[in-house]
Motif scaffolding. Structure first.
Motif, PDB file in Angstrom:
ATOM      1  N   ALA A 180       0.829  -1.204   0.000  1.00 44.20           N
ATOM      2  CA  ALA A 180       0.000   0.000   0.000  1.00 44.20           C
ATOM      3  C   ALA A 180       0.864   1.256   0.000  1.00 44.20           C
ATOM      4  N   ALA A 181       1.922   1.249   0.800  1.00 45.73           N
ATOM      5  CA  ALA A 181       2.806   2.413   0.844  1.00 45.73           C
ATOM      6  C   ALA A 181       3.440   2.674  -0.517  1.00 45.73           C
ATOM      7  N   LEU A 182       3.818   1.600  -1.216  1.00 42.19           N
ATOM      8  CA  LEU A 182       4.416   1.751  -2.542  1.00 42.19           C
ATOM      9  C   LEU A 182       3.410   2.340  -3.527  1.00 42.19           C
ATOM     10  N   VAL A 183       2.165   1.859  -3.465  1.00 42.78           N
ATOM     11  CA  VAL A 183       1.111   2.394  -4.339  1.00 42.78           C
ATOM     12  C   VAL A 183       0.895   3.878  -4.056  1.00 42.78           C
ATOM     13  N   GLY A 184       0.853   4.232  -2.773  1.00 43.23           N
ATOM     14  CA  GLY A 184       0.655   5.632  -2.413  1.00 43.23           C
ATOM     15  C   GLY A 184       1.806   6.511  -2.862  1.00 43.23           C
ATOM     16  N   LEU A 185       3.022   5.988  -2.756  1.00 43.12           N
ATOM     17  CA  LEU A 185       4.198   6.738  -3.188  1.00 43.12           C
ATOM     18  C   LEU A 185       4.143   7.015  -4.684  1.00 43.12           C
ATOM     19  N   ILE A 186       3.818   5.963  -5.447  1.00 44.94           N
ATOM     20  CA  ILE A 186       3.732   6.124  -6.904  1.00 44.94           C
ATOM     21  C   ILE A 186       2.582   7.054  -7.274  1.00 44.94           C
ATOM     22  N   GLY A 187       1.431   6.879  -6.588  1.00 49.58           N
ATOM     23  CA  GLY A 187       0.280   7.725  -6.874  1.00 49.58           C
ATOM     24  C   GLY A 187       0.538   9.186  -6.584  1.00 49.58           C
ATOM     25  N   ALA A 188       1.229   9.462  -5.488  1.00 54.64           N
ATOM     26  CA  ALA A 188       1.540  10.846  -5.153  1.00 54.64           C
ATOM     27  C   ALA A 188       2.488  11.465  -6.170  1.00 54.64           C
ATOM     28  N   ARG A 189       3.495  10.699  -6.586  1.00 54.05           N
ATOM     29  CA  ARG A 189       4.445  11.215  -7.575  1.00 54.05           C
ATOM     30  C   ARG A 189       3.781  11.425  -8.930  1.00 54.05           C
ATOM     31  N   ALA A 190       2.737  10.619  -9.210  1.00 51.69           N
ATOM     32  CA  ALA A 190       2.023  10.757 -10.477  1.00 51.69           C
ATOM     33  C   ALA A 190       0.984  11.872 -10.432  1.00 51.69           C
TER      34      ALA A 190
END
Length: 447
Positions: A180-190
């Motif tokens: 989940a943290a990885l998804v959130g990190l990618i989503g925020a950067r996108a």
């Protein structure tokens, strides 16, 4: 500024929050902290944000999201975090200790009563009613956290994926949280809006003083000794197979793998304590949760009851109650000690990252994943509350709990529906619902 009085940024100037006055505030928070993590977080928000104005809304949520990322009880960790913000390390210790103290005393007394009188008809009936109320309270926590955490379909998808992963495939908690943290990190950067929140600003945006590597290393070493030192002594003195050593080792392991807060920890602990160690039954586990819900303090304080029952069943002591009490206190020690360590070690670094979009996105996604974990917990409790027999269906990577329909308990189902009506329709609150459910259980027994 020494390590004991180390301070972070303050929403209220330090001279306006004398330490003695802060102790009184934390004592009030502790005595009003009923209803599990959701209720405790609501109490802290009302007192610390709205009444005392120690911390603003965005700062409170930033701290909460970080605590949800940690293993262990997020409400207790949030108390330690805000205590540290106001009065440094000593403030964190006082806030955390006061927050858990009422629960330690109450659960210990109720555990003794349970083993001495738990087989009395009226007592059994009261706990039968409590089980139904616990299920309703967990569902209510799911709804409350979900409303706050699931802002948009990407976060709903994260929660759904977390639920499927744990319920259908038995995925480990750390893997779910890290994913989940990885998804959130990618989503925020996108630039996905759902993974972005407004951070920083406000009255408490003062930069946090830097902490050197030596100071962090000293806190880490002291914290590990404080936490694991007693466990090492138990294993060396009594042997790894002694119940005290097993309690110390198991709950120490649980403290580092149960991500997602108290509700997530309960699912892991219940399965291990019931199915692996045989310290208590699923019904007794629910009774213990009922105790934790009816007393102030963190819901994870149920670990004390679980270890109390395990030590009680192990026997072999001249005074079984004292033996069981020691087991319960060991579990409490190793469960809460690491929470102090995680917060006091990490909070200064997290404070300096307030406003960082990548970190905010990761923490936001973790909070969403916790919703899926709590849904799994609600189903785990629900199946064992209204069905007498639940079996594990395995194969093709699946690990599903399936109820035996013929074992349905109509009285338990009726009590669970009544408890949910009390909370969601009549809005009676946690304490009133628990009291009415206990009374209903006793009435069913009498009739």
């Amino acid at each position: 500024m020494n390590h004991w009085t180390e301070r972070a940024a303050f929403s209220v100037p330090q001279e306006q929050v004398p330490f003695r006055a802060a102790v009184k505030v934390w004592a009030r928070v502790a005595m009003l902290s009923f209803g599990g993590s959701a209720g405790q977080i609501a109490v802290m928000h009302r007192i610390l944000v709205d009444e005392e104005k120690w911390i603003d809304e965005t700062h409170f949520l930033h701290a909460l999201n970080y605590c949800m990322l940690l293993p262990g009880p997020e409400a207790h960790q949030l108390a330690v975090y805000v205590g540290w913000l106001k009065h440094g390390i000593r403030g964190g210790f006082v806030a955390g200790l006061l927050f858990m103290l009422p629960g330690v005393v109450a659960i210990m007394g109720l555990s003794a009563l349970y083993v001495l009188a738990g087989n009395v008809g009226l007592v059994e009936a009261a706990f039968f009613g409590l089980k139904a109320a616990v299920l309703a309270i967990v569902i209510e926590a799911l709804v409350r956290i979900g409303r706050r955490a699931l802002r948009g379909w990407p976060l709903v998808a994260v929660a759904a994926a977390a639920f499927v992963a744990i319920f259908a495939f038995g995925a480990p908690f750390p893997l779910i949280i890290l994913g989940a943290a990885l998804v959130g990190l990618i989503g925020a950067r996108a630039g996905v809006a759902a993974f972005q929140t407004e951070e920083g600003g406000g009255v408490d945006a003062t930069p946090v003083p830097a902490r050197g590597a030596g100071r962090s290393a000293a806190i880490l070493a002291a914290g590990l000794l404080f936490w694991l030192g007693p466990v090492a002594v138990l294993v060396a003195a009594l042997g790894p197979d002694h119940v005290f050593a097993r309690i110390g080792v198991f709950f120490s392991q649980m403290a580092v793998v149960t991500f997602g807060g108290a509700y997530a920890a309960l699912a892991y602990m219940a399965q291990q304590a019931v199915e692996t160690y045989g310290w208590l039954t699923a019904g007794e586990m629910l009774d213990g949760l009922g105790m934790a819900e009816t007393t102030p303090g963190p819901l994870i304080m149920v670990v004390q009851f679980v270890a109390f029952m395990g030590a009680w069943r192990a026997g072999g002591a001249a005074d079984p109650l004292v033996f069981a009490a020691v087991g319960g206190l060991i579990a409490t020690w190793v469960t809460f000690a690491p929470s102090f360590l995680w917060v006091l070690l990490g909070a200064p670094h997290v404070e300096r990252l307030r406003g960082n979009r990548a970190l905010t996105g990761a923490l936001t996604a973790v909070t969403a994943a916790v919703v899926g974990v709590i849904l799994n917990l609600a189903l785990w409790f629900g199946l064992r509350t209204i069905f007498a027999d639940v079996r594990r269906l395995s194969g093709y990577g699946l690990a599903l709990d399936v109820p035996v329909l013929s074992s349905l308990s109509v009285p338990a189902l009726a009590l669970a529906l009544g408890a949910m009506a009390a909370i969601f329709v009549l809005r009676l609150g946690v304490i009133a619902t628990l009291a009415l459910s206990m009374a209903a259980g006793i009435l069913l027994h009498v009739w």
